[in-house]
Design a protein around this motif. Structure first.
Motif, short mmCIF file in Angstrom:
data_model
loop_
_atom_site.label_atom_id
_atom_site.label_comp_id
_atom_site.label_asym_id
_atom_site.label_seq_id
_atom_site.Cartn_x
_atom_site.Cartn_y
_atom_site.Cartn_z
N HIS A 120 2.33 -21.28 19.22
CA HIS A 120 1.18 -20.91 18.25
C HIS A 120 1.67 -20.77 16.88
O HIS A 120 2.81 -19.80 16.77
CB HIS A 120 0.24 -19.84 18.74
CG HIS A 120 -0.34 -20.19 19.96
ND1 HIS A 120 -1.63 -21.07 19.97
CD2 HIS A 120 -0.25 -20.06 21.40
CE1 HIS A 120 -2.04 -21.19 21.33
NE2 HIS A 120 -1.16 -20.49 22.30
N ASP A 125 -4.38 -16.86 17.30
CA ASP A 125 -4.42 -17.81 18.28
C ASP A 125 -3.75 -17.65 19.52
O ASP A 125 -4.22 -17.92 20.80
CB ASP A 125 -3.89 -19.33 17.64
CG ASP A 125 -4.81 -20.00 16.44
OD1 ASP A 125 -5.91 -19.35 16.31
OD2 ASP A 125 -4.16 -20.54 15.70
N HIS A 129 -5.67 -17.30 23.22
CA HIS A 129 -5.33 -18.14 24.32
C HIS A 129 -4.95 -17.22 25.52
O HIS A 129 -5.47 -17.39 26.61
CB HIS A 129 -3.99 -18.93 23.98
CG HIS A 129 -3.35 -19.74 25.01
ND1 HIS A 129 -2.34 -20.80 24.80
CD2 HIS A 129 -3.86 -20.04 26.33
CE1 HIS A 129 -2.47 -21.31 25.77
NE2 HIS A 129 -3.14 -21.05 26.68
#
Length: 144
Positions: A120, A125, A129
């Protein structure tokens, strides 16, 4: 170095994902004050300049005309000029830090059977996730 204690896994290696943050030990990158927790950025700072010297004149001219920073200026009785910079702005130091890699790969400590690996770009992010995967895990757990 001793192996860490691990509970025996209940599922096959294919049923797992590993989330990790790594920093390459041999590389440094430029960083801004906020990233490295710079005290000058957090609290502000003072630069005391002796404008009676050529160096001091050049430093003061740079601060006033080119630095792009917000400051208050005070002339002291001993001929020195004090520039007071407020917090929240970049200081004059060149900071460096080790970059962080936000990794997700299939499998666990036993291996990565699919070879899939994701890096990432942004930490947010990576966190999102991970939260999605934990949410799926929790949903499966509640279903039984």
């Amino acid at each position: 170095m001793a192996e860490p204690f691990r509970l025996p896994p209940k599922g096959p290696v294919q049923a797992y994902q590993t989330f990790a943050v790594r920093s390459p030990s041999d590389r440094m990158v430029k960083a801004v004050c906020e990233q490295v927790g710079c005290p000058a950025w957090r609290q502000g700072w003072e630069s005391v300049i002796d404008e009676r010297t050529d160096l001091g004149k050049a430093q003061a001219a740079y601060i006033r005309g080119q630095s792009g920073r917000t400051f208050r200026e005070q002339l002291r009785g001993d001929g020195f000029t004090v520039f007071r910079f407020e917090s929240g702005q970049r200081c004059f130091a060149e900071h460096q830090t080790r970059p962080e890699l936000y990794l997700v790969r299939d499998g666990d400590y036993r291996g990565n059977p699919t070879g899939r690996r994701r890096v990432h770009v942004r930490p947010g992010d990576w966190v999102e996730h991970m939260q999605e995967e934990f949410g799926r895990f929790q949903d499966d757990r509640e279903r039984g």
